[in-house]
Design a protein around this motif. Structure first.
Motif, PDB file in Angstrom:
ATOM      1  N   CYS A  29       0.842  -1.187   0.000  1.00  0.00           N
ATOM      2  CA  CYS A  29       0.000   0.000   0.000  1.00  0.00           C
ATOM      3  C   CYS A  29       0.884   1.246   0.000  1.00  0.00           C
ATOM      4  O   CYS A  29       1.757   1.384   0.850  1.00  0.00           O
ATOM      5  CB  CYS A  29      -0.910  -0.026   1.226  1.00  0.00           C
ATOM      6  SG  CYS A  29      -1.972   1.414   1.385  1.00  0.00           S
ATOM      7  N   GLN A  30       0.664   2.149  -0.957  1.00  0.00           N
ATOM      8  CA  GLN A  30       1.444   3.381  -1.013  1.00  0.00           C
ATOM      9  C   GLN A  30       0.998   4.390   0.048  1.00  0.00           C
ATOM     10  O   GLN A  30       1.679   5.375   0.289  1.00  0.00           O
ATOM     11  CB  GLN A  30       1.341   4.006  -2.403  1.00  0.00           C
ATOM     12  CG  GLN A  30       2.077   3.213  -3.453  1.00  0.00           C
ATOM     13  CD  GLN A  30       1.918   3.807  -4.824  1.00  0.00           C
ATOM     14  OE1 GLN A  30       0.978   3.491  -5.519  1.00  0.00           O
ATOM     15  NE2 GLN A  30       2.814   4.683  -5.186  1.00  0.00           N
ATOM     16  N   ILE A  41      -4.039  -5.967  -2.615  1.00  0.00           N
ATOM     17  CA  ILE A  41      -3.735  -4.583  -2.956  1.00  0.00           C
ATOM     18  C   ILE A  41      -4.602  -4.179  -4.142  1.00  0.00           C
ATOM     19  O   ILE A  41      -4.691  -4.890  -5.133  1.00  0.00           O
ATOM     20  CB  ILE A  41      -2.232  -4.434  -3.303  1.00  0.00           C
ATOM     21  CG1 ILE A  41      -1.358  -4.781  -2.104  1.00  0.00           C
ATOM     22  CG2 ILE A  41      -1.917  -3.042  -3.825  1.00  0.00           C
ATOM     23  CD1 ILE A  41      -1.483  -3.850  -0.916  1.00  0.00           C
ATOM     24  N   SER A  42      -5.223  -3.008  -4.025  1.00  0.00           N
ATOM     25  CA  SER A  42      -6.114  -2.500  -5.068  1.00  0.00           C
ATOM     26  C   SER A  42      -5.457  -1.348  -5.814  1.00  0.00           C
ATOM     27  O   SER A  42      -4.646  -0.612  -5.252  1.00  0.00           O
ATOM     28  CB  SER A  42      -7.412  -1.963  -4.461  1.00  0.00           C
ATOM     29  OG  SER A  42      -8.122  -2.971  -3.822  1.00  0.00           O
ATOM     30  N   LEU A  43      -5.858  -1.177  -7.046  1.00  0.00           N
ATOM     31  CA  LEU A  43      -5.468  -0.006  -7.815  1.00  0.00           C
ATOM     32  C   LEU A  43      -6.569   1.024  -7.601  1.00  0.00           C
ATOM     33  O   LEU A  43      -7.721   0.791  -7.945  1.00  0.00           O
ATOM     34  CB  LEU A  43      -5.341  -0.370  -9.297  1.00  0.00           C
ATOM     35  CG  LEU A  43      -4.790   0.711 -10.201  1.00  0.00           C
ATOM     36  CD1 LEU A  43      -3.358   1.069  -9.811  1.00  0.00           C
ATOM     37  CD2 LEU A  43      -4.828   0.241 -11.645  1.00  0.00           C
ATOM     38  N   SER A  44      -6.225   2.148  -6.992  1.00  0.00           N
ATOM     39  CA  SER A  44      -7.211   3.166  -6.649  1.00  0.00           C
ATOM     40  C   SER A  44      -6.977   4.445  -7.438  1.00  0.00           C
ATOM     41  O   SER A  44      -5.837   4.815  -7.704  1.00  0.00           O
ATOM     42  CB  SER A  44      -7.112   3.513  -5.161  1.00  0.00           C
ATOM     43  OG  SER A  44      -7.321   2.381  -4.372  1.00  0.00           O
ATOM     44  N   GLU A  63      -3.330   0.579  -3.068  1.00  0.00           N
ATOM     45  CA  GLU A  63      -3.803   0.681  -1.688  1.00  0.00           C
ATOM     46  C   GLU A  63      -4.311  -0.648  -1.177  1.00  0.00           C
ATOM     47  O   GLU A  63      -4.861  -1.449  -1.918  1.00  0.00           O
ATOM     48  CB  GLU A  63      -4.941   1.699  -1.580  1.00  0.00           C
ATOM     49  CG  GLU A  63      -4.467   3.120  -1.649  1.00  0.00           C
ATOM     50  CD  GLU A  63      -5.555   4.107  -1.371  1.00  0.00           C
ATOM     51  OE1 GLU A  63      -5.264   5.076  -0.655  1.00  0.00           O
ATOM     52  OE2 GLU A  63      -6.677   3.955  -1.868  1.00  0.00           O
ATOM     53  N   CYS A  64      -4.150  -0.826   0.146  1.00  0.00           N
ATOM     54  CA  CYS A  64      -4.724  -1.991   0.817  1.00  0.00           C
ATOM     55  C   CYS A  64      -6.243  -1.793   0.897  1.00  0.00           C
ATOM     56  O   CYS A  64      -6.747  -0.684   0.698  1.00  0.00           O
ATOM     57  CB  CYS A  64      -4.126  -2.145   2.215  1.00  0.00           C
ATOM     58  SG  CYS A  64      -4.453  -0.775   3.342  1.00  0.00           S
ATOM     59  N   GLU A  69     -11.066   1.608   0.959  1.00  0.00           N
ATOM     60  CA  GLU A  69     -12.424   1.922   1.427  1.00  0.00           C
ATOM     61  C   GLU A  69     -12.485   3.320   2.041  1.00  0.00           C
ATOM     62  O   GLU A  69     -13.417   4.076   1.800  1.00  0.00           O
ATOM     63  CB  GLU A  69     -12.881   0.895   2.464  1.00  0.00           C
ATOM     64  CG  GLU A  69     -13.269  -0.425   1.875  1.00  0.00           C
ATOM     65  CD  GLU A  69     -13.694  -1.433   2.928  1.00  0.00           C
ATOM     66  OE1 GLU A  69     -13.897  -1.037   4.098  1.00  0.00           O
ATOM     67  OE2 GLU A  69     -13.810  -2.616   2.588  1.00  0.00           O
ATOM     68  N   ARG A  70     -11.483   3.651   2.844  1.00  0.00           N
ATOM     69  CA  ARG A  70     -11.470   4.943   3.537  1.00  0.00           C
ATOM     70  C   ARG A  70     -11.426   6.117   2.562  1.00  0.00           C
ATOM     71  O   ARG A  70     -12.140   7.097   2.734  1.00  0.00           O
ATOM     72  CB  ARG A  70     -10.278   5.014   4.481  1.00  0.00           C
ATOM     73  CG  ARG A  70     -10.144   6.339   5.191  1.00  0.00           C
ATOM     74  CD  ARG A  70      -9.169   6.229   6.345  1.00  0.00           C
ATOM     75  NE  ARG A  70      -8.894   7.499   6.942  1.00  0.00           N
ATOM     76  CZ  ARG A  70      -9.751   8.201   7.677  1.00  0.00           C
ATOM     77  NH1 ARG A  70     -10.950   7.744   7.889  1.00  0.00           N
ATOM     78  NH2 ARG A  70      -9.410   9.365   8.188  1.00  0.00           N
ATOM     79  N   TYR A  71     -10.572   6.027   1.545  1.00  0.00           N
ATOM     80  CA  TYR A  71     -10.351   7.161   0.655  1.00  0.00           C
ATOM     81  C   TYR A  71     -11.179   7.115  -0.631  1.00  0.00           C
ATOM     82  O   TYR A  71     -11.157   8.061  -1.401  1.00  0.00           O
ATOM     83  CB  TYR A  71      -8.867   7.277   0.325  1.00  0.00           C
ATOM     84  CG  TYR A  71      -8.028   7.481   1.561  1.00  0.00           C
ATOM     85  CD1 TYR A  71      -8.205   8.607   2.357  1.00  0.00           C
ATOM     86  CD2 TYR A  71      -7.096   6.538   1.956  1.00  0.00           C
ATOM     87  CE1 TYR A  71      -7.458   8.795   3.510  1.00  0.00           C
ATOM     88  CE2 TYR A  71      -6.338   6.721   3.106  1.00  0.00           C
ATOM     89  CZ  TYR A  71      -6.529   7.849   3.870  1.00  0.00           C
ATOM     90  OH  TYR A  71      -5.788   8.035   5.012  1.00  0.00           O
ATOM     91  N   GLU A  72     -11.898   6.041  -0.839  1.00  0.00           N
ATOM     92  CA  GLU A  72     -12.699   5.920  -2.064  1.00  0.00           C
ATOM     93  C   GLU A  72     -13.750   7.025  -2.148  1.00  0.00           C
ATOM     94  O   GLU A  72     -13.930   7.647  -3.188  1.00  0.00           O
ATOM     95  CB  GLU A  72     -13.365   4.544  -2.112  1.00  0.00           C
ATOM     96  CG  GLU A  72     -14.194   4.307  -3.346  1.00  0.00           C
ATOM     97  CD  GLU A  72     -14.782   2.911  -3.372  1.00  0.00           C
ATOM     98  OE1 GLU A  72     -14.931   2.386  -4.471  1.00  0.00           O
ATOM     99  OE2 GLU A  72     -15.084   2.359  -2.289  1.00  0.00           O
TER     100      GLU A  72
END
Length: 94
Positions: A29-30, A41-44, A63-64, A69-72
């Motif tokens: 997670c960056q 790990i997701s590409l956000s 991102e993890c 979820e938090r920043y989406e």
């Protein structure tokens, strides 16, 4: 379910960009540095597609699941809560 040619291109681009970011930064997670949870790990999108963002390298971050979820819904929180991230990865600034 059959996918449209446009959807197939979008998925191929998404996969390519995720691989490039993993190759550059590692599979973590960056935002928080974790290796993720059971979701991986997701590409956000930093600026969400619905807010005018694009699927391009400068608008993407790994991102993890919890951070995704938090920043989406509130991507502006990412820069407020993690200004060091934007120093470490200057290409994230628009």
């Amino acid at each position: 379910m059959k996918q449209s040619p446009q959807r197939r291109r979008e998925l191929a681009l998404h996969s390519k960009l995720k691989r490039e970011l993993i190759d550059q930064y590692g599979e973590c997670c960056q935002t928080c540095g974790s290796t993720g949870d059971w979701r991986g790990i997701s590409l956000s999108h930093i600026i969400a597609l619905g807010r005018g963002g694009k699927t391009e390298r400068g608008n993407l971050i790994l991102e993890c699941g919890p951070d995704h979820e938090r920043y989406e819904k509130k991507p502006e929180l990412r820069e407020q809560e993690h200004p060091e991230l934007f120093e470490k990865y200057p290409e994230l600034r628009s």
